[in-house]
Design a protein around this motif. Structure first.
Motif, PDB file in Angstrom:
ATOM      1  N   ASN A 205      54.838  48.878  25.115  1.00  0.00           N
ATOM      2  CA  ASN A 205      54.941  49.373  26.489  1.00  0.00           C
ATOM      3  C   ASN A 205      53.620  49.239  27.252  1.00  0.00           C
ATOM      4  OD1 ASN A 205      56.428  50.416  28.641  1.00  0.00           O
ATOM      5  ND2 ASN A 205      55.762  52.510  28.237  1.00  0.00           N
ATOM      6  N   GLU A 206      52.906  48.164  26.994  1.00  0.00           N
ATOM      7  CA  GLU A 206      51.669  47.869  27.713  1.00  0.00           C
ATOM      8  C   GLU A 206      51.413  46.364  27.655  1.00  0.00           C
ATOM      9  OE1 GLU A 206      48.506  49.936  25.751  1.00  0.00           O
ATOM     10  OE2 GLU A 206      48.415  48.530  24.073  1.00  0.00           O
ATOM     11  N   PRO A 207      50.701  45.802  28.636  1.00  0.00           N
ATOM     12  CA  PRO A 207      50.413  44.363  28.620  1.00  0.00           C
ATOM     13  C   PRO A 207      49.487  44.009  27.459  1.00  0.00           C
ATOM     14  CG  PRO A 207      50.037  45.317  30.799  1.00  0.00           C
ATOM     15  CD  PRO A 207      50.200  46.458  29.863  1.00  0.00           C
ATOM     16  N   ILE A 208      49.664  42.834  26.926  1.00  0.00           N
ATOM     17  CA  ILE A 208      48.797  42.351  25.850  1.00  0.00           C
ATOM     18  C   ILE A 208      47.424  42.006  26.411  1.00  0.00           C
ATOM     19  CG2 ILE A 208      49.459  39.915  26.092  1.00  0.00           C
ATOM     20  CD1 ILE A 208      49.466  39.773  23.001  1.00  0.00           C
ATOM     21  N   SER A 209      46.375  42.223  25.630  1.00  0.00           N
ATOM     22  CA  SER A 209      45.031  41.890  26.097  1.00  0.00           C
ATOM     23  C   SER A 209      44.814  40.380  26.029  1.00  0.00           C
ATOM     24  CB  SER A 209      43.974  42.600  25.258  1.00  0.00           C
ATOM     25  OG  SER A 209      43.905  42.045  23.954  1.00  0.00           O
ATOM     26  N   VAL A 210      43.894  39.902  26.836  1.00  0.00           N
ATOM     27  CA  VAL A 210      43.616  38.459  26.886  1.00  0.00           C
ATOM     28  C   VAL A 210      43.102  37.978  25.532  1.00  0.00           C
ATOM     29  CG1 VAL A 210      42.372  36.631  28.090  1.00  0.00           C
ATOM     30  CG2 VAL A 210      43.054  38.692  29.329  1.00  0.00           C
ATOM     31  N   GLU A 211      42.204  38.748  24.925  1.00  0.00           N
ATOM     32  CA  GLU A 211      41.643  38.347  23.629  1.00  0.00           C
ATOM     33  C   GLU A 211      42.710  38.329  22.537  1.00  0.00           C
ATOM     34  OE1 GLU A 211      38.177  39.566  20.386  1.00  0.00           O
ATOM     35  OE2 GLU A 211      38.420  40.727  22.230  1.00  0.00           O
ATOM     36  N   GLN A 212      43.566  39.330  22.524  1.00  0.00           N
ATOM     37  CA  GLN A 212      44.588  39.406  21.484  1.00  0.00           C
ATOM     38  C   GLN A 212      45.549  38.222  21.554  1.00  0.00           C
ATOM     39  OE1 GLN A 212      46.681  43.137  21.360  1.00  0.00           O
ATOM     40  NE2 GLN A 212      48.100  42.473  19.768  1.00  0.00           N
TER      41      GLN A 212
ATOM     42  N   LYS B 126      51.225  30.435  34.417  1.00  0.00           N
ATOM     43  CA  LYS B 126      51.221  31.891  34.395  1.00  0.00           C
ATOM     44  C   LYS B 126      51.941  32.368  33.137  1.00  0.00           C
ATOM     45  CE  LYS B 126      52.003  35.870  37.408  1.00  0.00           C
ATOM     46  NZ  LYS B 126      52.473  36.320  38.736  1.00  0.00           N
ATOM     47  N   ILE B 127      51.254  33.158  32.319  1.00  0.00           N
ATOM     48  CA  ILE B 127      51.808  33.635  31.055  1.00  0.00           C
ATOM     49  C   ILE B 127      52.375  35.040  31.202  1.00  0.00           C
ATOM     50  CG2 ILE B 127      51.235  34.256  28.676  1.00  0.00           C
ATOM     51  CD1 ILE B 127      49.193  31.948  28.758  1.00  0.00           C
ATOM     52  N   ASP B 128      51.630  35.918  31.850  1.00  0.00           N
ATOM     53  CA  ASP B 128      52.076  37.268  32.162  1.00  0.00           C
ATOM     54  C   ASP B 128      51.514  37.602  33.537  1.00  0.00           C
ATOM     55  OD1 ASP B 128      53.248  39.721  31.974  1.00  0.00           O
ATOM     56  OD2 ASP B 128      52.295  40.301  30.084  1.00  0.00           O
ATOM     57  N   ASP B 129      51.860  38.757  34.064  1.00  0.00           N
ATOM     58  CA  ASP B 129      51.374  39.113  35.397  1.00  0.00           C
ATOM     59  C   ASP B 129      49.857  39.047  35.485  1.00  0.00           C
ATOM     60  OD1 ASP B 129      53.907  39.506  36.347  1.00  0.00           O
ATOM     61  OD2 ASP B 129      53.918  41.661  35.940  1.00  0.00           O
TER      62      ASP B 129
END
Length: 235
Positions: A106-113, A71-74
């Protein structure tokens, strides 16, 4: 006409191309991935599923100490095939990058990024002398508006998939996906399809302690790694 290519003349350093345009060290890294345990990912209409096989070679092993889904992020997780130590290092880098992005924007990183960030790092390790490529491929799955699945490979290439497999059972699983995958599948169907694809690999033994299953849905946007007791009903 080029003379016959002798691989030994060109595999001493990562920076040397062979006359036919190959980087042998990168190909050797990909071979390490092909020899690894099989892992698969499936994207559905409302979820993304990661399923990985753990090769428990001894009854003395502590099952909880071997993880194949990280698990990397939520909203984001990864599974790997190849050198486990390399996978853990890349996962640590990915976790740090995800935290930095959340603090800065202040937002989750996108999977692609995030997948692209890892690819940029892995590509650097194919350019300079004195280092070696990462001997691992990652399947990055997550939900950032829509379920997504990407492969990060030793050369630094980034590819998005609806369903994919890495490791020793890659060819058999891919052939199965080509026939059986359908757009718009529900979460339960994705898990079932992933397990059937994993079962195509000859070396996979289906026991709850040998299989890691992780799911993220659009509703929760949170990855959950199923406990062995929860995996039983799917197996």
């Amino acid at each position: 006409m080029y003379p016959a290519v002798n691989p030994q003349a060109y595999d001493r350093a990562i920076t040397v191309f062979s006359p036919d345009g190959r980087l042998f060290q990168v190909e050797y890294a990909k071979e390490a991935v092909r020899r690894g345990a099989t892992a698969v990912g499936v994207v559905g209409a409302d979820a993304v599923v990661l399923v990985a096989f753990k090769n428990l070679t001894s009854n003395l092993l502590v099952n909880e100490s071997m993880k194949k889904v990280y698990k990397i992020d939520d909203h984001l997780a990864a599974t790997a095939s190849g050198l486990v130590a390399d996978a853990r290092r890349l996962v640590d880098i990915a976790r740090l990058e995800a935290q930095k992005h959340k603090l800065q924007y202040n937002e989750p990183i996108s999977v692609e990024q995030l997948s692209r960030h890892l690819c940029d790092l892995m590509q650097i390790y194919t350019q300079y002398g004195g280092i070696r490529p990462f001997g691992v491929s990652l399947l990055m799955g997550g939900v950032d508006g829509e379920p997504r699945l990407y492969e990060v490979e030793p050369s630094g290439a980034l590819t998005g998939y609806k369903a994919y497999a890495i490791g020793s059972g890659k060819k058999d699983a891919e052939a199965f996906f080509e026939k059986e995958y359908k757009d718009g599948m529900k979460m339960e169907e994705c898990i079932e399809l992933a397990l059937k694809a994993l079962k195509k690999s000859e070396n996979v033994k289906f026991k709850p302690e040998n299989i890691d299953i992780a799911v993220a849905t659009k509703a929760t946007k949170t990855f959950k790694v199923l406990e062995p007791a929860e995996s039983v009903k799917y197996l």
